[in-house]
Structures are given as C-alpha cells and as structure tokens.
Design an enzyme around this catalytic site. Structure first.
Site, PDB file in Angstrom:
ATOM      1  N   LYS A 135       0.842  -1.200   0.000  1.00 51.88           N
ATOM      2  CA  LYS A 135       0.000   0.000   0.000  1.00 51.88           C
ATOM      3  C   LYS A 135       0.878   1.251   0.000  1.00 51.88           C
ATOM      4  CE  LYS A 135      -3.911   2.047   2.551  1.00 51.88           C
ATOM      5  NZ  LYS A 135      -4.866   1.863   3.661  1.00 51.88           N
ATOM      6  N   SER A 190      -9.901   2.354   2.757  1.00 47.27           N
ATOM      7  CA  SER A 190      -8.938   3.044   1.927  1.00 47.27           C
ATOM      8  C   SER A 190      -7.987   2.108   1.174  1.00 47.27           C
ATOM      9  CB  SER A 190      -8.109   3.989   2.795  1.00 47.27           C
ATOM     10  OG  SER A 190      -7.323   3.259   3.735  1.00 47.27           O
ATOM     11  N   SER A 248     -10.539  -0.008   6.961  1.00 46.33           N
ATOM     12  CA  SER A 248      -9.891   0.114   5.647  1.00 46.33           C
ATOM     13  C   SER A 248      -9.202  -1.135   5.126  1.00 46.33           C
ATOM     14  CB  SER A 248      -8.878   1.264   5.669  1.00 46.33           C
ATOM     15  OG  SER A 248      -9.526   2.502   5.676  1.00 46.33           O
TER      16      SER A 248
END
EC number: 6.3.5.7
Length: 491
Positions: free
Chosen positions: A76, A154, A178
C-alpha cells in the site's frame, strides 16, 4: 492455473519443491500487473526491484530461507519504501521518496518477500471507496453490467490487486475498516490485528491511536502466514507491544468445539438489507455446525461509535497532517511577489490536499478548538472508553469471538456515493469502527454472493492479542462457506 493465481501457501510449497522459481512467479505477477492497468491498482510498479529480489530469493532457496522467500507482494502506498515513491495517494507528497524503510516492509523483505510495487488507496487513507486518490479511482475486478464498482477503501488498490491475482497478497492499513471493508467488497480475506501487534513506524499517519497495518490475502491461511511475518515488537514505535508472536498458521486447527461466539443485537441495524441479515444467519449456522456455542450479547454503546470515530479520527488527522507545509519535502506551491511564509503554507495545503482530506482536517481542527474541545473531543474519548468496556464485559463473560456483518451492502458503483452527503459514505464503516476504537483484532471472510453476483463478507472480532484464535474461527468459517468464486476477467 497461472502462477500469479496461487495462494502464498501453495506457492511456498511449489517453490520449496523446485516446481517453480521465484523469478517465474514474479514474472507471472508482473505480466498480470501490465494486463491489469484498467484496474488502476498498482500506481508505482517496481519490476527491476522485484526481479532482483526474486533472483536473490532463488539463490537463497533451501535451509535458512525466510517464511515468505520468493513470494511477490503489493505494498500500500502508505508504507514508506526506501528510494521508491511513497505518496499516500496525495499530491502534497508528489515526488517523495523516503530515505528509510518502514518496519513492516523491512520485516517482509527479511522474510524473503518480493515487492512488485506500490498500491492505490484513498488519499492519506481517508475514504471508503478509493475515490479520493490523486492517482484516480482504483476499480473493483468484480463487475455488474457495465458499472465500474468501488473496491472499497482506503486499501482499495490492495484489495483489487489481490482479488484480480495481480499479486499473491498485499499489505493494507485499517483505521476504521480500511482492510476489512475492501476485503468484503472484493471477496478476499483481510485482518486488522490488535492495536500494537504490528509496528506503525514508517507508515504515514492518519489517526495514530487507531491505525494498524495488516495483511490482505486470498485465504485465511495466507493471512496467518503474512501476519506472522509482519507482527512483532518494534522499539521505534512506542505503541508497539512487547508480546511474543505465536505461530498463527499452526493455530489453524479447524477445531472450535465448545467455543462461544457472541452475536451482538445492536448490529441488527434498521434498514439492513435482507441479504446481509440472511448471510449473518448462515454464518451463525456454520459456526454452530462446527460445534461452537452461539450466544446473544449486548454491546450497548455501538450506536455512538460512528459519531465518536468521526470526531477522534479527524482530530488526530488534523494534528498529524500539520507537518505537510511545503518546507522540507513534497509539493510546494509557486508563490507570488510579496508572498510570505503563511501564504506558502496556505497555498501549498490548498493545492496539495484533496477535498476529503481538507474536510477532515477542518473537522479535526474544529473539535480540538478551545471552545469545542470538551463538547466534542473529550466526550468522544469517553464514549470510546465505554465501547471498549462493552467488549471487555462480553469477553469476560466467556465469549471467544464475535460474529457480525462486515459491510452494510456489497460494492457500490464508483461515483454513486462520492457526490452524496459525506455521512452516507461514512456509514460504510458502521460495522467496523468499533473494533478500531476498542483496539481489537477483526477479520473479514468472504462467505457468499448477493443477488447481483457480488461478494459479501462476514466479520469476526477477537479478544485482544488472540489473533491465533480469531484466525482459527475464520478458518472454520471459510471452509464451511466454501467461497471459491473469482471475478470474471474483463480487464
């Protein structure tokens, strides 16, 4: 089956037997990433680094090789990776290449993992649909008609990449859901560990008392393997717990006879879709059939969780994001004649931060201001303590894990909620934020499809530091559900 479609566990076995090389496995993923461009999951591919690491993994094979030797992962964009762009999907960090490695990525590389590149996400991890990213929307590999669906947020890029087999697994972070919400939207597994189980050092901060990194994988076994490599005490993170890391994979016995599973009555929300209610009932039956005892429990302060979260998280974000001012790194606005330092701050932040980040910084600054601190922030902290107490009491009464829905719906269309009232978007986290507020471990497991053919997940919440038990319960649920569906390839 192409090599990129393997699970970590299967790839590990194939690599150990010499049936597959790390270079071949990495090449299969890089080819899939190139073909997967329409998903916009990878935003900084690192093929040279990946192949160098894969060659090193092949040279190391055998005795002494790490648990993830030769396993290609996506990272990420919130994790600092030395010399590789790490922008938190924000224009304000455009061009930022850290001079150090986050603890999590360091541990993964020590275990032999291969980094394929950086993954799309909501800007500074603020969002539930991956629509606030400076890189543009990540797209869910699952599709209905011609609608482009959100992969959730997210960690949307991580979820899309794993679901589409662009990588074997990915890292995510979870501040209010998330990891778990995107996992549910894309039919994969995502675990948020206990707060303090995984180091936050080198992860761009959103809300420091809530943020926690975790794995996003194709199976519960893979989640256990990856979490084992990510977890551990880190002296560089003062919130990291000095607690031994058990063998999570060895804990997957599949035996939950006599275990008590709590069903919180407050999670039966008004207007909850019948499909979600039916899925939850199916989950209860599956765990009962495996020998668990199902008990009703009460978590009375659940209804205050979202309001408390959307005070605490923006408050911490406004403090954390004060450091982005254009002085030392990232974007700096072009100044006019006569502009001073304050003009530079204002212009840089106005240009660099997207609308959702600006909204949350404004909310956070407001609730921390002298006149409103007691009315909002202090009250939210008290509510948080009550939410934690609800869970403590349930676990003290003998409950081993708690079963809830993961999301209030399946994936929705990109653009469908972004222009709506922001509160409607925030409601996506209704089942997940309590876990962050209480600092507990939670996992999302894919259990079925809705009427449109989109994946739905259930969430299991565990006792603090009992990721081993939580993963075992999830393993039982996963086996009973038998979810093997994959998105039909359109990209």
């Amino acid at each position: 089956m192409n090599a990129n479609e393997l699970t970590i566990a299967d790839a590990r076995d194939a690599l150990a037997k010499g049936e597959l090389s790390a270079v071949d496995l990495t090449m299969a993923c890089l080819t899939a990433i190139d073909a997967g461009t329409p998903l916009n999951a990878f935003v900084h591919a690192t093929p040279e680094i990946a192949l160098d690491q894969a060659r090193a993994a092949d040279a190391r094979r055998g005795a002494g090789a790490g648990a993830l030797n030769g396993i290609p992962l996506g990272i990420k964009d919130l994790f600092c990776t030395r010399g590789v762009a790490s922008q938190a999907a924000s224009n304000i960090l455009k061009g930022f290449k850290p001079e150090y490695e986050s603890t999590v990525t360091s541990k993964l590389f020590e275990a032999g993992a291969v980094m394929l590149g950086k993954l799309n996400m909501d800007e500074f991890a603020m969002g539930s649909s991956n629509e606030t990213s400076c890189y543009g929307d990540a797209v869910n590999p699952w599709k209905v008609d011609d609608r482009r669906l959100t992969p959730g947020g997210s960690s949307g890029g991580s979820a899309a990449a794993v679901a589409a087999d662009l990588c074997l697994a990915a890292t995510g972070t979870d501040t209010g859901g998330s990891i778990r919400q995107p996992a549910a939207f894309t039919g994969i597994v995502g675990i948020k560990p206990t707060y303090g189980r995984v180091s936050r050092w080198g992860i761009v901060a959103f809300a420091s008392s809530l943020d926690q990194a975790g794995p996003m994988t194709k199976s519960v076994r893979d989640a256990a393997i990856l979490l084992g490599a990510m977890a551990g005490h880190d002296p560089k993170d003062s919130t990291s717990a000095d607690i031994p890391v058990p063998d999570f994979e060895a804990a997957l016995t599949g035996d939950i006879r006599g275990r008590k599973i709590g069903i919180p009555r407050e999670y039966r929300m008004e207007g909850m879709p019948a499909e979600i209610e039916a899925l939850w009932a199916r989950g209860r039956e599956m765990l009962a059939d495996a020998g668990a005892e199902i008990v009703d429990i009460s978590l009375p302060h659940t209804k205050y969780a979202l309001p408390a979260y959307y005070v605490i998280a923006p408050a911490e974000a406004s403090s954390n994001l004060a450091r982005y001012d254009g002085v030392r790194y990232g974007h700096r606005a072009r100044l006019g004649q006569g502009d001073g330092i304050v003009d530079m701050y204002e212009k840089t932040r106005a240009e660099g931060f997207g609308k959702e980040v600006q909204r949350r910084v404004m909310i956070g600054t407001y609730v921390l201001s002298a006149g409103f601190y007691d009315a909002y922030y202090n009250r939210a902290r008290k509510v948080r303590a009550l939410i934690k107490r609800d869970f403590d009491e349930a676990f003290a009464a003998g409950v081993d894990a708690i079963l809830t829905p993961a999301t209030p719906s399946s994936a929705f269309g990109l653009g469908e909620m972004a222009d709506a009232d922001p509160v409607a978007m925030y409601l996506n986290d209704v089942f997940t934020v309590t876990v962050n507020l209480a600092g507990l471990p939670g996992i999302s497991v894919p259990v079925g499809l809705d009427a449109k053919g989109l994946p739905l997940g259930l969430q299991l919440i565990g006792r603090p530091w009992d990721e081993a038990g939580l993963l075992n319960h999830a393993h039982v649920l996963e086996r009973a559900a038998g979810f093997v569906e994959k998105p039909r390839k359109w990209w």
